[in-house]
Design an enzyme around this catalytic site. Structure first.
Site, short mmCIF file in Angstrom:
data_model
loop_
_atom_site.label_atom_id
_atom_site.label_comp_id
_atom_site.label_asym_id
_atom_site.label_seq_id
_atom_site.Cartn_x
_atom_site.Cartn_y
_atom_site.Cartn_z
N LYS A 61 0.84 -1.21 0.00
CA LYS A 61 0.00 0.00 0.00
C LYS A 61 0.88 1.25 0.00
O LYS A 61 0.58 2.23 -0.69
CB LYS A 61 -0.93 0.00 1.23
CG LYS A 61 -2.02 -1.06 1.14
CD LYS A 61 -2.74 -1.30 2.46
CE LYS A 61 -3.63 -2.53 2.36
NZ LYS A 61 -4.25 -2.94 3.61
N GLN A 76 -5.20 -2.08 9.82
CA GLN A 76 -4.77 -3.32 9.19
C GLN A 76 -5.18 -4.52 10.06
O GLN A 76 -4.96 -4.52 11.27
CB GLN A 76 -3.24 -3.26 9.02
CG GLN A 76 -2.64 -4.39 8.23
CD GLN A 76 -3.07 -4.38 6.77
OE1 GLN A 76 -3.21 -3.34 6.14
NE2 GLN A 76 -3.30 -5.56 6.22
N ASP A 106 -11.63 1.46 3.24
CA ASP A 106 -11.79 0.00 3.09
C ASP A 106 -13.25 -0.36 2.81
O ASP A 106 -13.54 -1.45 2.35
CB ASP A 106 -11.36 -0.71 4.38
CG ASP A 106 -9.93 -1.27 4.31
OD1 ASP A 106 -9.45 -1.48 3.18
OD2 ASP A 106 -9.33 -1.49 5.37
#
Ligand code: NAP
Length: 267
Positions: free
Chosen positions: A45, A89, A112
């Site tokens: 990322k 995460q 997300d």
């Protein structure tokens, strides 16, 4: 177009947008694990962001962090106007309730797309649909089968395909093998996300015109990554693993971040 070229093209388009944007789209990743797979996803990322010209900040917390302390970091990022996208995460350490953390992220920053009020489409389904659209796949009235019904892939995938006017069937671990074979035989699009190495194999019958999108990531006995489908099935399109849906998911995150920064400008 193969997925690598598709992703490279879209990244360079995002890069042009980033250069002309009046602010630098900025993502914060909060990580509270030391999981090798997570470390590799986070590196990916950061690399994607740097390549495009976005800013990606990593807030790495000790794995012993308490839920309240983690929630404070989430709140700080929620309130920081220079952060447009925020992700936590996964996996989280066992002392932390994943659901509570997911719901603590400000929906407007939830790139997300996990929060029920998030305006963003979850990255894996979004990446898959944008690739299929690029390939000229016509969704309307097509029989789509989604194998797997998780909250992060199967369910949002089915919802997105429904919104594209597909006839959607979701299969799961309680579906009989007989039914699986029958649905798969009729499918124009099969999205498999079950985490079972090589589950879709030559024993199933497929439409020659079908597309198989392989979301699975499984470590084989050879130490390499493999999908949920064996390679080379007799269909018109099959996405590879590695170098397939993982790249599309990463691209969709960057797309969502650009959108989040644009939304911030509009507000
Ligand atoms: P998950 O939460 O473990 O869910 C797996 C789903 O598969 C469940 O709904 C389960 O059914 C179903 N399932 C398991 N065995 C099955 C079988 N034999 N037949 C039919 N359905 C079966 O997994 P996930 O998070 O959705 O991830 C699935 C796979 O995708 C994993 O390999 C993961 O690593 C990978 N993944 C890849 C990406 C990417 O970007 N490429 C992103 C996310 C996930 P039940 O609900 O009945 O238990």
């Amino acid at each position: 177009m193969d997925i690598k070229s598709f992703v490279a093209k879209r990244k360079s388009e995002l890069s042009v947008l980033a250069k002309s944007a009046p602010l630098t789209p900025t993502l914060m990743i909060i990580q509270a694990n030391d999981d090798p797979a997570s470390n590799s996803y986070v590196r990916g990322k950061i690399k994607d962001g740097e390549e495009i010209g976005f800013k990606v900040l990593l807030n790495k917390l000790p794995t012993t962090v308490l839920q309240d302390e983690l929630l404070k970091e989430v709140e700080k990022a929620n309130l920081n106007p220079d952060i447009h996208g925020l992700i936590v995460q996964l996996p989280l350490p066992k002392q932390i309730d994943e659901k509570v953390v997911k719901l603590a992220i400000a929906p407007a920053k939830d790139v997300d797309g996990f929060h029920p009020l998030s305006p963003f489409t979850p990255c894996t389904p979004k990446g898959i649909v944008s690739y299929l659209e690029g390939e000229g796949f016509l969704f309307k009235g097509k029989n789509a089968v989604v194998l797997g019904r998780s909250d992060i892939v199967g369910k949002p995938m089915a919802k997105l395909l429904l919104s594209k006017d597909c006839n959607v069937t979701v299969l799961h671990s309680k579906t009989s093998m007989e039914d699986k074979r029958a649905y798969i035989k009729m499918a124009d699009l099969i999205v498999v996300a079950i985490g079972r190495l090589g589950y879709l194999d030559h024993s199933f019958e497929y439409k020659p015109s079908a597309a198989i999108v392989d979301v699975g990531i499984n470590r084989g006995e050879d130490g390499k990554l493999h999908g949920d489908a064996v390679a080379g099935l007799p269909v018109a399109l099959q996405t590879p693993v590695p170098g397939g849906v993982g790249l599309l998911t990463r691209l969709a995150l960057m797309d969502n971040l650009m959108e989040a920064a644009n939304n911030e400008l509009r507000d």
